[in-house]
Design a protein around this motif. Structure first.
Motif, PDB file in Angstrom:
ATOM      1  N   TYR A   1      -6.468   4.901  -8.623  1.00  0.00           N
ATOM      2  CA  TYR A   1      -6.433   6.101  -7.784  1.00  0.00           C
ATOM      3  C   TYR A   1      -7.060   7.272  -8.510  1.00  0.00           C
ATOM      4  CZ  TYR A   1      -2.587   8.053 -10.590  1.00  0.00           C
ATOM      5  OH  TYR A   1      -1.838   8.556 -11.617  1.00  0.00           O
TER       6      TYR A   1
ATOM      7  N   SER B   1      -6.326   5.851   1.797  1.00  0.00           N
ATOM      8  CA  SER B   1      -5.619   4.773   1.109  1.00  0.00           C
ATOM      9  C   SER B   1      -6.214   3.425   1.501  1.00  0.00           C
ATOM     10  CB  SER B   1      -4.135   4.865   1.494  1.00  0.00           C
ATOM     11  OG  SER B   1      -3.497   3.631   1.369  1.00  0.00           O
ATOM     12  N   TYR B   2      -6.752   2.715   0.532  1.00  0.00           N
ATOM     13  CA  TYR B   2      -7.328   1.382   0.742  1.00  0.00           C
ATOM     14  C   TYR B   2      -8.341   1.415   1.882  1.00  0.00           C
ATOM     15  CZ  TYR B   2      -3.761  -0.532  -2.385  1.00  0.00           C
ATOM     16  OH  TYR B   2      -2.981  -0.819  -3.486  1.00  0.00           O
TER      17      TYR B   2
ATOM     18  N   VAL C   1      -6.952   6.113  -2.995  1.00  0.00           N
ATOM     19  CA  VAL C   1      -6.271   4.970  -3.607  1.00  0.00           C
ATOM     20  C   VAL C   1      -7.035   3.708  -3.212  1.00  0.00           C
ATOM     21  CG1 VAL C   1      -4.061   3.765  -3.886  1.00  0.00           C
ATOM     22  CG2 VAL C   1      -4.069   6.191  -3.270  1.00  0.00           C
ATOM     23  N   GLU C   2      -7.224   2.832  -4.169  1.00  0.00           N
ATOM     24  CA  GLU C   2      -7.941   1.582  -3.936  1.00  0.00           C
ATOM     25  C   GLU C   2      -7.222   0.422  -4.612  1.00  0.00           C
ATOM     26  OE1 GLU C   2     -10.120   1.985  -1.271  1.00  0.00           O
ATOM     27  OE2 GLU C   2     -11.491   0.725  -2.417  1.00  0.00           O
TER      28      GLU C   2
ATOM     29  N   VAL D   1      -5.741  12.158   2.306  1.00  0.00           N
ATOM     30  CA  VAL D   1      -5.531  10.868   1.633  1.00  0.00           C
ATOM     31  C   VAL D   1      -6.406   9.798   2.286  1.00  0.00           C
ATOM     32  CG1 VAL D   1      -3.845   9.095   0.993  1.00  0.00           C
ATOM     33  CG2 VAL D   1      -3.109  11.469   1.122  1.00  0.00           C
TER      34      VAL D   1
ATOM     35  N   SER E   1       1.091   6.993  -6.692  1.00  0.00           N
ATOM     36  CA  SER E   1       0.020   7.979  -6.935  1.00  0.00           C
ATOM     37  C   SER E   1       0.520   9.400  -6.624  1.00  0.00           C
ATOM     38  CB  SER E   1      -1.200   7.662  -6.076  1.00  0.00           C
ATOM     39  OG  SER E   1      -1.567   6.308  -6.207  1.00  0.00           O
TER      40      SER E   1
ATOM     41  N   THR F   1       0.849  -1.199   0.000  1.00  0.00           N
ATOM     42  CA  THR F   1       0.000   0.000   0.000  1.00  0.00           C
ATOM     43  C   THR F   1       0.887   1.252   0.000  1.00  0.00           C
ATOM     44  OG1 THR F   1      -0.322  -0.086   2.407  1.00  0.00           O
ATOM     45  CG2 THR F   1      -1.997  -1.137   1.078  1.00  0.00           C
TER      46      THR F   1
ATOM     47  N   VAL G   1       0.561   4.179  -2.840  1.00  0.00           N
ATOM     48  CA  VAL G   1       0.355   5.593  -2.489  1.00  0.00           C
ATOM     49  C   VAL G   1       1.522   6.419  -3.041  1.00  0.00           C
ATOM     50  CG1 VAL G   1       0.113   7.266  -0.607  1.00  0.00           C
ATOM     51  CG2 VAL G   1      -1.002   5.043  -0.435  1.00  0.00           C
TER      52      VAL G   1
ATOM     53  N   ASP H   1      -4.850  11.904   7.053  1.00  0.00           N
ATOM     54  CA  ASP H   1      -4.789  10.518   6.567  1.00  0.00           C
ATOM     55  C   ASP H   1      -6.012   9.790   7.153  1.00  0.00           C
ATOM     56  OD1 ASP H   1      -4.090   7.908   5.965  1.00  0.00           O
ATOM     57  OD2 ASP H   1      -2.079   8.009   6.842  1.00  0.00           O
TER      58      ASP H   1
ATOM     59  N   ALA I   1       0.049   5.837   4.520  1.00  0.00           N
ATOM     60  CA  ALA I   1      -0.024   6.992   3.611  1.00  0.00           C
ATOM     61  C   ALA I   1       0.717   8.194   4.201  1.00  0.00           C
ATOM     62  CB  ALA I   1      -1.482   7.351   3.327  1.00  0.00           C
TER      63      ALA I   1
END
Ligand SMILES: C[S@@+](CC[C@H](N)C(=O)[O-])C[C@H]1O[C@@H](n2cnc3c(N)ncnc32)[C@H](O)[C@@H]1O
Length: 325
Positions: free
Chosen positions: A260, A159-160, A188-189, A157, A70, A63, A67, A88, A96
């Motif tokens: 993303y 992230s996931y 972000v995924e 952010v 991205s 991850t 990130v 975050d 992240a």
């Protein structure tokens, strides 16, 4: 641009936490947590200190790499972006925040939030000796409530994270995160059709409220891809010995697929095309799938166009390319 592998001080902090822990136990917990994810569950399975560490060992390198890739894409489009504050959301072990700290020397304030106390405790421990991250503010709270009274930040952010909540809650969170974004929101995924679907839904929702896209799209219009195609990228990252042991893997690297979107308050001035798959290079031509301001284009650059061919040979999946690149 920032390298995709974990920074040395984070690796050292993770290694220190692993001391005295049975790798077999950790691998067992990591396998169980991965199975929960594969079966559609979330981080609810992460309850103890060992769970949190097993999750971080198994997933944090990937991850972090996604990130970082991205953020590198955002920096390539907006080299002058210098955020001072970060929020975050669903920060988990702080992945992240570490990636953003490495990408932006300008960052001074780090706000993190997450509902999972085991991951929060691990994040605080990992950050303890980091000159950049030791003063993070990490709230243990459910995202909707925490966002309602969070300080706005230049860079937000997730992230996931948005895949762990239902569609209605996701849309509310997107709105709340955007409300706390002073400049850029990055989501972000995983690079699966479902992950892409969540990115596209948030993208459309927020463009509808005035957001612009910095990356990966070269336009704010409708995504030109149709199922079974989907927009995703891949980042190769090295696997350490401990990472291989926890994942019970042989290869010294893994390829993380991710989707993303980076949304900005102001429209960006550069809108290069995006390379959507690894270009095919032959002795005759380079063939590249590009997302452009005018839609999807399969570019063919013949070898006889010497300078263009030489440039196109260097294109990589995920790159932003201008005609003169
Ligand atoms: C897959 S982990 C990702 C962690 C981290 N962002 C990363 O990229 O490694 C998802 C995180 O989102 C958090 N999360 C999910 N739903 C949440 C919610 N409604 N409120 C707060 N945190 C949430 C989980 O506790 C977990 O830490």
């Amino acid at each position: 641009m920032t390298a995709p592998d974990l920074p040395a001080d984070l690796k050292a902090a993770l290694d220190a936490r692993l001391q005295g822990l049975s790798r077999t136990d950790a691998a067992g917990r990591a396998a169980l947590i991965s199975k929960t994810y594969r079966d559609g569950g979330g981080s609810g399975a992460i309850r103890s200190e060992v769970d949190a560490l097993a999750y971080a060992m198994a997933r944090m390198p990937a991850t972090y790499a996604a990130v970082t890739a991205s953020l590198n894409a955002v920096r390539a489009i907006r080299p002058d972006f210098a955020p001072k504050s970060l929020l975050d959301v669903g920060a988990g072990p702080g992945t992240a925040s570490w990636a953003a700290a490495a990408a932006f020397a300008s960052l001074q304030r780090f706000g993190l939030l997450d509902a999972n106390d085991a991951l929060r405790a691990l994040a605080l421990d990992l950050a303890r000796n980091s000159p950049r991250l030791r003063d993070i503010r990490y709230r243990h709270r459910e995202a909707r409530a925490a966002l309602a009274d969070a300080e706005p930040a230049d860079l937000v952010v997730a992230s996931y994270m948005i895949g762990e909540v239902g569609a209605t809650e996701r849309s509310t969170l997107a709105e709340l995160m955007w409300a706390k974004t002073r400049d850029t929101l990055l989501i972000v995924e995983p690079g699966t059709p479902a992950g892409y679907g969540r990115i596209i839904a948030a993208r459309e929702q927020l463009i509808g409220t005035g957001a612009h896209i910095a990356a990966p799209c070269p336009h704010d219009g409708k995504c030109p891809l149709h199922a079974p195609d989907w927009c995703h990228f891949t980042q190769r990252l090295p696997r350490s010995r401990a990472h291989k042991q926890i994942k019970e893997a042989e290869l010294p690297f893994e390829d993380e697929k991710f989707s993303y979107v980076a949304l900005t308050r102001a429209p960006v001035s550069r809108r290069p095309a995006r390379v959507l798959a690894q270009p095919v290079v032959t002795k005759i031509e380079v063939t590249a799938k590009l997302c452009t301001a005018d839609g999807l284009v399969i570019a063919r650059v013949p070898r006889r166009a010497k300078a263009d061919y030489a440039r196109a040979r260097r294109w990589r999946w995920g790159d932003a390319v201008m005609a003169e690149d």
